[in-house]
Design a protein around this motif. Structure first.
Motif, mmCIF file in Angstrom:
data_model
loop_
_atom_site.group_PDB
_atom_site.id
_atom_site.type_symbol
_atom_site.label_atom_id
_atom_site.label_comp_id
_atom_site.label_asym_id
_atom_site.label_seq_id
_atom_site.Cartn_x
_atom_site.Cartn_y
_atom_site.Cartn_z
ATOM 1 N N ALA A 1 17.023 -45.834 -24.986
ATOM 2 C CA ALA A 1 16.863 -45.179 -26.327
ATOM 3 C C ALA A 1 15.627 -44.485 -26.493
ATOM 4 O O ALA A 1 15.626 -43.291 -27.042
ATOM 5 N N LEU A 2 14.541 -45.072 -25.844
ATOM 6 C CA LEU A 2 12.992 -44.697 -26.012
ATOM 7 C C LEU A 2 13.217 -43.276 -25.117
ATOM 8 O O LEU A 2 12.477 -42.247 -25.607
ATOM 9 N N ASN A 3 13.670 -43.366 -23.876
ATOM 10 C CA ASN A 3 13.562 -42.252 -23.019
ATOM 11 C C ASN A 3 14.473 -40.989 -23.819
ATOM 12 O O ASN A 3 14.059 -39.853 -23.533
ATOM 13 N N SER A 4 15.606 -41.388 -24.210
ATOM 14 C CA SER A 4 16.396 -40.454 -24.800
ATOM 15 C C SER A 4 15.436 -39.674 -26.096
ATOM 16 O O SER A 4 15.603 -38.456 -26.074
ATOM 17 N N GLU A 5 14.782 -40.428 -26.826
ATOM 18 C CA GLU A 5 14.077 -40.043 -27.894
ATOM 19 C C GLU A 5 13.081 -39.234 -27.502
ATOM 20 O O GLU A 5 12.857 -38.099 -28.064
ATOM 21 N N ARG A 6 12.273 -39.451 -26.257
ATOM 22 C CA ARG A 6 11.138 -38.868 -25.774
ATOM 23 C C ARG A 6 11.606 -37.377 -25.191
ATOM 24 O O ARG A 6 11.059 -36.356 -25.512
ATOM 25 N N ALA A 7 12.728 -37.690 -24.782
ATOM 26 C CA ALA A 7 13.390 -36.346 -23.868
ATOM 27 C C ALA A 7 13.795 -35.344 -25.169
ATOM 28 O O ALA A 7 13.455 -34.153 -25.142
ATOM 29 N N GLU A 8 14.323 -35.718 -26.070
ATOM 30 C CA GLU A 8 14.735 -34.995 -27.380
ATOM 31 C C GLU A 8 13.740 -34.383 -27.931
ATOM 32 O O GLU A 8 13.611 -33.195 -28.459
ATOM 33 N N ARG A 9 12.396 -35.095 -27.947
ATOM 34 C CA ARG A 9 11.263 -34.671 -29.100
ATOM 35 C C ARG A 9 10.722 -33.531 -28.082
ATOM 36 O O ARG A 9 10.411 -32.604 -28.780
ATOM 37 N N LEU A 10 10.766 -33.734 -26.935
ATOM 38 C CA LEU A 10 9.862 -32.740 -25.933
ATOM 39 C C LEU A 10 10.774 -31.417 -25.728
ATOM 40 O O LEU A 10 10.264 -30.315 -25.970
ATOM 41 N N GLU A 11 12.006 -31.558 -25.973
ATOM 42 C CA GLU A 11 12.901 -30.349 -25.919
ATOM 43 C C GLU A 11 12.971 -29.495 -27.034
ATOM 44 O O GLU A 11 12.887 -28.452 -27.253
ATOM 45 N N LYS A 12 12.803 -30.466 -28.308
ATOM 46 C CA LYS A 12 12.779 -29.694 -29.533
ATOM 47 C C LYS A 12 11.436 -29.125 -29.538
ATOM 48 O O LYS A 12 11.061 -27.899 -30.263
ATOM 49 N N ALA A 13 10.114 -29.707 -28.818
ATOM 50 C CA ALA A 13 8.945 -29.108 -29.015
ATOM 51 C C ALA A 13 9.013 -27.685 -28.336
ATOM 52 O O ALA A 13 8.570 -26.776 -28.591
ATOM 53 N N GLN A 14 9.739 -27.637 -27.104
ATOM 54 C CA GLN A 14 9.946 -26.357 -26.370
ATOM 55 C C GLN A 14 10.533 -25.173 -27.380
ATOM 56 O O GLN A 14 10.029 -24.258 -27.273
ATOM 57 N N ILE A 15 11.561 -25.730 -27.994
ATOM 58 C CA ILE A 15 12.423 -24.790 -28.791
ATOM 59 C C ILE A 15 11.479 -24.119 -29.799
ATOM 60 O O ILE A 15 11.493 -22.901 -29.899
ATOM 61 N N LEU A 16 10.871 -24.974 -30.421
ATOM 62 C CA LEU A 16 9.896 -24.822 -31.560
ATOM 63 C C LEU A 16 8.785 -23.833 -31.191
ATOM 64 O O LEU A 16 8.305 -22.989 -31.769
ATOM 65 N N PHE A 17 8.319 -24.286 -30.101
ATOM 66 C CA PHE A 17 7.160 -23.431 -29.443
ATOM 67 C C PHE A 17 7.584 -22.021 -29.267
ATOM 68 O O PHE A 17 6.582 -21.050 -29.527
ATOM 69 N N THR A 18 8.612 -21.968 -28.576
ATOM 70 C CA THR A 18 9.288 -20.637 -28.536
ATOM 71 C C THR A 18 9.455 -19.802 -29.365
ATOM 72 O O THR A 18 9.381 -18.781 -29.685
ATOM 73 N N GLN A 19 10.039 -20.524 -30.662
ATOM 74 C CA GLN A 19 10.071 -19.768 -31.753
ATOM 75 C C GLN A 19 8.988 -19.298 -32.501
ATOM 76 O O GLN A 19 8.600 -18.289 -33.123
ATOM 77 N N VAL A 20 7.775 -20.249 -32.420
ATOM 78 C CA VAL A 20 6.649 -19.603 -32.778
ATOM 79 C C VAL A 20 5.923 -18.619 -32.033
ATOM 80 O O VAL A 20 5.512 -17.413 -32.971
ATOM 81 N N ILE A 21 6.089 -18.463 -30.780
ATOM 82 C CA ILE A 21 5.937 -17.214 -29.903
ATOM 83 C C ILE A 21 6.615 -16.090 -30.404
ATOM 84 O O ILE A 21 5.903 -14.925 -30.765
ATOM 85 N N SER A 22 7.716 -16.359 -30.550
ATOM 86 C CA SER A 22 8.548 -14.991 -31.032
ATOM 87 C C SER A 22 8.405 -14.673 -32.296
ATOM 88 O O SER A 22 8.154 -13.321 -32.471
ATOM 89 N N GLU A 23 8.172 -15.429 -33.381
ATOM 90 C CA GLU A 23 7.729 -14.980 -34.641
ATOM 91 C C GLU A 23 6.445 -14.105 -34.648
ATOM 92 O O GLU A 23 6.224 -13.208 -35.549
ATOM 93 N N LEU A 24 5.465 -14.801 -33.921
ATOM 94 C CA LEU A 24 4.077 -14.136 -34.228
ATOM 95 C C LEU A 24 4.083 -12.812 -33.358
ATOM 96 O O LEU A 24 3.217 -12.259 -33.934
ATOM 97 N N GLU A 25 4.724 -12.802 -32.277
ATOM 98 C CA GLU A 25 4.721 -11.720 -31.557
ATOM 99 C C GLU A 25 5.460 -10.644 -32.176
ATOM 100 O O GLU A 25 5.376 -9.331 -31.890
ATOM 101 N N SER A 26 6.284 -10.752 -33.233
ATOM 102 C CA SER A 26 7.018 -9.842 -33.853
ATOM 103 C C SER A 26 5.990 -9.272 -35.021
ATOM 104 O O SER A 26 6.540 -8.049 -35.552
ATOM 105 N N ARG A 27 5.008 -9.625 -35.033
ATOM 106 C CA ARG A 27 4.133 -9.258 -36.294
ATOM 107 C C ARG A 27 2.831 -8.405 -35.485
ATOM 108 O O ARG A 27 2.387 -8.933 -34.234
ATOM 109 N N PRO A 28 2.102 -7.303 -36.096
ATOM 110 C CA PRO A 28 0.992 -7.107 -35.359
ATOM 111 C C PRO A 28 -0.103 -7.824 -35.243
ATOM 112 O O PRO A 28 -0.317 -8.828 -35.798
#
Length: 848
Positions: free
Chosen positions: A695-722
């Motif tokens: 269960a902990l390994n599953s939670e760990r993996a889920e959080r790291l995957e969420k982190a990757q997705i969210l960091f990618t969204q941050v990059i995309s949103e900020l690079e869309s602005r000057p």
């Protein structure tokens, strides 16, 4: 010898012995008479002859010789007969008067001291019994006039005989003319003197001279009527007088009266008659006569009849251009026309402004202002007229939302007041105009920010910053004028005072002039307890203290508002900033308590038992701000589980995930997921059942995957602005998102994917020390993949970059580089001998 003398006195000589004594005495008497005749007194000076010589010099205007002769008599004149002394002082007065006349004829300044000396000499002569002819009486009176001793001058001219009446009315005219000069041609309070002048004219035997003086005097009388607004009486008087003059000898010399008659018709609204008399007067005078200036100005003003304050149509444009031509001719051809040049300047400026020639109009208005200020006598009527025209032009441009131009016109009136405070309505105009300009520049900055920076000619960040600076400058100016307006109406208009003191405080706040905002909001709160904005004033005062980093005072302000008005919107709005202040003041528990009550919809009580909270819905701005603030607080306190819970709700697209701050909120959530893995890692190191571990390994993996997705969204949103639109914090989030996204992949064991992400980060920030993090992690990833050759190549790149980065750059706390990065690198370089025989040259010092 002494004994012989004593003996002589005891035994006096006989006659035979002393016969020589009578002869000796007779000789002494004759000697005395000789001495008397030898030292006989000289003859007295010839005062009469000397003074006759002075008289001849004066008649010949040889003033230098006359004064020199008078100076030689000065030491001895007291010995002369009284009538000669009187004559001496009369001649001194004459000489001084002629000197003054010479000075004036040369256009030079004649000082009051010279006139004082003339009066003193004539006074002394009169005391000594001198009689004065008409010429000297006139000179004496003129000197008194120059000394502002008019009543004495009028008494003095009464001594002039009727046969010399011309000298009497000359002095009266001089008094009148001087007063006219003082009041710029306005004959107020001079009518008694004018009447006296006309009475004296009856004794003038020369009909030509008498007519010329009568025309002048009647002109003054009707001018006074015209200034009093009695145009009808002026018309009647001049019609009658001009018939009288026409009957005498024509109208060739009546142009001055014709101009006044034309102005009277103009004032009465009879413009056809006014034009007729202006044109007739124009035919009677030479082109060089300055009276032409009044004629041109009058004709121009008639052209402007019917021009309203709205937009100019084709017909009005034609009228304005004809008027402008006339005004311009008066202004350029007759600059010395004393009483109409200002009117010509003002008229020219008005026509240019209405025709849209604003730079020229502003220049002419400025010249009119300078001319008025250069006059030692304040011309209130012209200042009022000029101010009215400028204010009308300001209002017209303000209504058109041409605020910059409106302010340019409004600024023209500033010099007219100098150190004197402007009227309240004018202060209000300045305040409103500066506030409108501030809002315009703020909107301009917002519009510039929305333009795609990739488009050709897109505005730069400097352009947006300039617009924001201009906005702040105008807000500050608006605040100062609102404050001055408030001071001006404190006693007379309490409602206006309240509005202006509030607007002043708001504008200071908008300008981020926090110290002035604090002072003004404090004054508002202390003086307006019943005002509708009172509670908002307390809240904004707290915001000003908070912005000025006076956190404890801000906290007290918010607590006071919550305590006094617990169920109001202002109290609810105060909760989040109160929590922010508590965090800065390290009262974190108290800050969390307030934020949780808002979010959970609970109620709490203050120290005095006041119930606060409840009724705050998730749709409200207060709830949103509390949620975001609490999520960020948990993140900064490394309470990642709670941060994830609050920030997950905050970034929900149905809530605040589409706002401008969404990228920052996603970064906090992404990094909370990434950093929360540390706690899971610690739990995994302990004793666990297989189910718990899975269960902990599953939670760990889920959080790291969420982190990757969210960091990618941050990059995309900020690079869309000057790029230059991003704040320093957003730039940091943008950079670190590249590295943390790769870290998440690395922690998931996705080493090949992490290498791709690290390589992308290194290239994106190749000139920044953070690129070394990517290089090191690439080495670590290849080592984890058991590819030592690739690890060695990557390590060389990392070593090369490390040797080029100054050691102090590693002190930057914002670098996305942790102790674990160094530890992994050192572990692999040690186990695989990645440095070879050279050893880690700078690595150990940098790692330490």
């Amino acid at each position: 010898m002494f004994e012989k003398l004593k003996q002589r006195f005891r035994n006096p000589p006989t006659w035979q012995e002393a016969w020589q004594l009578p002869t000796l005495l007779l000789g002494l008497v004759l000697f005395g008479f000789g001495l008397v005749f030898a030292f006989e007194k000289p003859a007295p000076p010839d005062y009469t002859g000397a003074l006759d010589t002075v008289s001849e010099y004066l008649l010949a205007y040889n003033l230098e010789e006359a004064e020199a002769k008078l100076e030689t008599l000065k030491p001895v004149i007291v010995n002369a007969a009284q009538f000669e002394q009187a004559r001496y002082h009369q001649y001194w007065g004459d000489a001084l008067y002629l000197n003054v006349e010479l000075i004036r004829s040369e256009g030079k300044y004649d000082s009051p001291e010279n006139y004082q000396r003339i009066v003193q000499q004539y006074d002394q002569a009169q005391k000594l019994g001198a009689t004065f002819n008409s010429g000297r009486l006139q000179h004496w009176a003129e000197a008194l006039v120059a000394l502002d001793r008019d009543q004495e001058a009028l008494l003095k001219i009464r001594e002039i005989e009727d046969s010399d009446a011309r000298r009497r009315y000359a002095v009266i005219k001089q008094i009148i003319q001087r007063e006219l000069d003082r009041h710029d041609g306005k004959p107020h309070q001079l009518m008694d003197l004018v009447k006296l002048f006309i009475d004296e004219l009856r004794n003038e035997r020369d009909p030509v001279r008498r007519r010329a003086e009568e025309v002048w005097a009647i002109g003054l009388q009707v001018e006074e009527m015209l200034l009093a607004g009695d145009a009808g009486r002026v018309i009647e008087t001049l019609q009658r007088q001009m018939i009288y003059f026409l009957d005498q000898s024509g109208d060739e010399d009546l142009a001055p009266l014709m101009v006044i008659l034309a102005r009277a018709y103009q004032q009465a609204g009879e413009y056809v008659e006014a034009q007729h008399w202006f044109r007739l007067a124009e035919q009677k005078i030479a082109k060089t006569d300055s009276l032409n200036s009044q004629i041109l100005v009058g004709l121009a003003q008639i052209e402007l009849v019917g021009i309203d304050d709205g937009d100019v149509d084709q017909t009005q444009s034609a009228d304005l251009r004809r008027a402008l031509e006339l005004f311009s001719a008066a202004e350029s051809n007759y600059p010395s026309a004393k009483h109409s040049y200002i009117d010509a300047l003002i008229g020219t400026a008005y026509c240019e402004a209405r025709l849209g020639d604003h730079p020229e109009a502003i220049e002419h208005f400025q010249r009119a202002v300078s001319r008025l200020l250069g006059n030692p006598r304040r011309q209130d009527d012209k200042i009022d007229h000029l101010t009215t025209l400028i204010m009308a032009q300001h209002s017209l441009n303000f209504q058109r939302e041409e605020y910059d131009l409106a302010l340019n016109y409004l600024g023209l009136v500033l010099p007219l007041y100098g150190k004197v405070e402007m009227p309240p309505d004018l202060l209000a105009k300045f305040a409103e105009s500066h506030e409108a300009m501030a809002q315009f520049h703020r909107h301009e900055a917002e519009k510039l920010a929305k333009i795609d920076p990739s488009l050709p000619g897109a505005p730069t960040r400097a352009a947006r910053e300039l617009a924001n600076r201009e906005s702040a400058i105008h807000y500050n100016e608006a605040a100062e004028y609102y404050l001055r307006h408030a001071r001006a109406v404190t006693i007379s208009d309490d409602e206006a005072f309240g509005i202006s003191i509030w607007q002043a405080a708001v504008c200071f706040s908008e300008a981020q002039n926090w110290s002035r905002a604090i002072d003004t909001f404090s004054e508002f709160v202390s003086s307006r307890p019943t005002d509708a904005n009172y509670r908002e004033g307390i809240y904004r005062l707290g915001q000003a203290y908070q912005a000025d980093m006076q956190y404890n005072t801000a906290r007290q302000n918010y607590e006071q508002l919550i305590e006094l008005y617990p169920t109001t919107l202002e109290a609810y709005k105060s909760i989040v900033p109160l929590a922010q202040c508590q965090v800065v003041l390290e009262n974190v528990t108290e800050a969390k308590r307030w934020l949780n009550y808002v979010i959970d919809g609970l109620v709490t009580t203050t120290a005095s038992g006041v119930v606060v909270g409840g009724g705050i819905t998730p749709d409200s701005a207060v709830y949103r701000d509390a949620l975001v603030e609490l999520g960020k607080l948990h993140y900064k306190r490394q309470e990642y589980e709670d941060a994830i819970r609050r920030l997950t709700e905050a970034v929900d697209p149905s809530r605040y995930g589409q706002s401008e701050s969404a990228a920052s909120l996603r970064f906090y959530l992404a990094d909370s997921n990434r950093m929360s893995v540390e706690q899971i890692n610690r739990e995994l190191d302990g004793p666990l059942t297989p189910t718990e571990r899975q269960a902990l390994n599953s939670e760990r993996a889920e959080r790291l995957e969420k982190a990757q997705i969210l960091f990618t969204q941050v990059i995309s949103e900020l690079e869309s602005r000057p790029t230059d639109e991003l704040s320093p914090l957003e730039n940091l989030f943008h950079r670190n998102s590249y590295f943390y996204r790769a870290d998440a992949a690395f922690d998931l064991g996705q080493y090949e994917h992490s290498i791709e992400l690290y390589d992308l980060a290194a290239k994106r920030f190749e000139h920044h020390p953070s690129a070394l993090v990517a290089m090191i992690q690439i080495v670590n990833a290849y080592c984890e993949l058991d590819e030592p050759q690739k690890a060695r190549i990557a390590n060389e790149r990392a070593r090369w970059l490390l040797n080029r980065i100054p050691e102090d750059k590693f002190d930057d706390p914002t670098l996305p580089m942790t102790r674990k990065h160094w530890q992994d690198w050192l572990r692999w370089t040690s186990e695989l001998n990645l440095f070879g025989d050279d050893g880690p040259t700078n690595l150990s010092s940098a790692a330490g």
